[in-house]
Design a protein around this motif. Structure first.
Motif, mmCIF file in Angstrom:
data_model
loop_
_atom_site.group_PDB
_atom_site.id
_atom_site.type_symbol
_atom_site.label_atom_id
_atom_site.label_comp_id
_atom_site.label_asym_id
_atom_site.label_seq_id
_atom_site.Cartn_x
_atom_site.Cartn_y
_atom_site.Cartn_z
ATOM 1 N N LYS A 104 0.836 -1.206 0.000
ATOM 2 C CA LYS A 104 0.000 0.000 0.000
ATOM 3 C C LYS A 104 0.867 1.251 0.000
ATOM 4 N N ALA A 105 1.948 1.217 0.830
ATOM 5 C CA ALA A 105 2.843 2.373 0.900
ATOM 6 C C ALA A 105 3.519 2.613 -0.453
ATOM 7 N N LYS A 106 3.944 1.516 -1.101
ATOM 8 C CA LYS A 106 4.577 1.650 -2.416
ATOM 9 C C LYS A 106 3.591 2.200 -3.436
ATOM 10 N N ALA A 107 2.363 1.664 -3.383
ATOM 11 C CA ALA A 107 1.344 2.132 -4.323
ATOM 12 C C ALA A 107 1.039 3.608 -4.108
ATOM 13 N N GLU A 108 0.948 4.003 -2.837
ATOM 14 C CA GLU A 108 0.676 5.410 -2.528
ATOM 15 C C GLU A 108 1.843 6.301 -2.966
ATOM 16 N N ALA A 109 3.089 5.797 -2.746
ATOM 17 C CA ALA A 109 4.269 6.575 -3.164
ATOM 18 C C ALA A 109 4.291 6.738 -4.679
ATOM 19 N N LYS A 110 3.966 5.654 -5.391
ATOM 20 C CA LYS A 110 3.940 5.713 -6.852
ATOM 21 C C LYS A 110 2.845 6.659 -7.334
ATOM 22 N N ALA A 111 1.663 6.531 -6.692
ATOM 23 C CA ALA A 111 0.557 7.409 -7.077
ATOM 24 C C ALA A 111 0.918 8.879 -6.832
ATOM 25 N N LYS A 112 1.598 9.130 -5.701
ATOM 26 C CA LYS A 112 2.015 10.498 -5.381
ATOM 27 C C LYS A 112 3.014 11.001 -6.415
ATOM 28 N N LYS A 113 3.968 10.119 -6.770
ATOM 29 C CA LYS A 113 4.971 10.500 -7.768
ATOM 30 C C LYS A 113 4.320 10.784 -9.118
ATOM 31 N N ASP A 114 3.361 9.933 -9.476
ATOM 32 C CA ASP A 114 2.651 10.142 -10.749
ATOM 33 C C ASP A 114 1.868 11.450 -10.741
ATOM 34 N N ARG A 115 1.227 11.722 -9.579
ATOM 35 C CA ARG A 115 0.476 12.984 -9.474
ATOM 36 C C ARG A 115 1.406 14.186 -9.590
ATOM 37 N N GLU A 116 2.562 14.078 -8.922
ATOM 38 C CA GLU A 116 3.524 15.190 -8.979
ATOM 39 C C GLU A 116 4.059 15.390 -10.389
ATOM 40 N N ALA A 117 4.348 14.251 -11.065
ATOM 41 C CA ALA A 117 4.845 14.345 -12.448
ATOM 42 C C ALA A 117 3.774 14.945 -13.358
ATOM 43 N N LYS A 118 2.534 14.519 -13.139
ATOM 44 C CA LYS A 118 1.436 15.038 -13.952
ATOM 45 C C LYS A 118 1.230 16.526 -13.691
ATOM 46 N N ALA A 119 1.325 16.898 -12.400
ATOM 47 C CA ALA A 119 1.162 18.321 -12.051
ATOM 48 C C ALA A 119 2.287 19.149 -12.646
#
Length: 237
Positions: A104-119
């Motif tokens: 879950k932590a990895k998935a959340e970290a990846k999702a956060k990274k993807d959101r930051e990259a998208k932003a």
């Protein structure tokens, strides 16, 4: 020999003595009868039967205690097995919970990274300037590309050379000079021939000699290598 007697003592058994001996004999016979009874009598059957019954009862008692002991051991073994299974199940549940938490932590970290990259991409897209499709816009866009590739030149340097070479016409072509006679006419805003355009073409721009921005940055790149800067060009180059 003459018989003698002591006064007060008689050799003859008295009636009391006879009765005592009879009683003792009767008691002894009864005891003997109780101990060894002749075969075939009812008392003998009872005595003979009593010993096996007592032995059987003793064996059955031992067997009952053995069964109880084994049952207790089985119960303890069962309880121990249950406890071990519970411990293993708890450990497995803890390991699964840990793995799930890490996933879950990895998935959340990846999702956060993807959101930051998208932003970041979105912000970059927002900041990306939109250039007008005219000479002013072409020069400004060319200057941005030249800056990224560290190609020297200014707005005024580009503008004065463009106006002298093509009067700002991106489709301009020279069909009469020596280059044209050699089959490589000068084209575009800064009248560059094809071999030079290909040699100094800047990646990221269209591979089209007539494209205004591609023509400008390739010409500015060539001028930088030969003259130091497009600003130093004041005539045909």
């Amino acid at each position: 020999m003459s018989k003698t007697s002591t006064p007060g003592h008689s050799r003859r058994m008295t009636k009391a003595h006879k009765m005592s001996f009879a009683a003792l004999a009767t008691i002894g016979a009864a005891a003997l009868a109780a101990t060894v009874v002749p075969a075939g009598t009812a008392d003998a059957e009872t005595t003979v039967t009593a010993a096996p019954v007592a032995w059987t009862q003793a064996v059955e008692g031992v067997q009952a205690k053995t069964v109880q002991h084994l049952s207790a051991q089985t119960k303890l073994a069962t309880e121990a097995a249950k406890l071990e299974a519970a411990v293993k199940a708890k450990a497995a549940a803890a390991a699964k919970a840990k793995a799930d938490a890490e996933a879950k932590a990895k998935a959340e970290a990846k999702a956060k990274k993807d959101r930051e990259a998208k932003a970041a991409a979105s912000r970059s897209a927002v900041r990306q300037p939109v250039y007008a499709n005219n000479l002013d816009g072409w020069i400004k866009e060319s200057l941005a590309i030249m800056k990224a590739h560290k190609i020297p030149g200014t707005y005024n340097g580009l503008y004065k050379n463009i106006m002298r070479e093509s009067s700002g016409n991106p489709r301009a072509i020279n069909n009469w000079d020596i280059n044209a006679q050699n089959g490589v006419p000068s084209k575009g805003l800064l009248q560059i021939i094809k071999p030079t355009f290909l040699a100094y073409h800047v990646p990221g721009t269209p591979l089209d000699q007539y494209h205004p921005v591609a023509n400008i940055v390739a010409s500015a790149n060539y001028a930088a290598h030969r003259y130091g800067s497009i600003d130093n060009v004041n005539s045909a180059y």
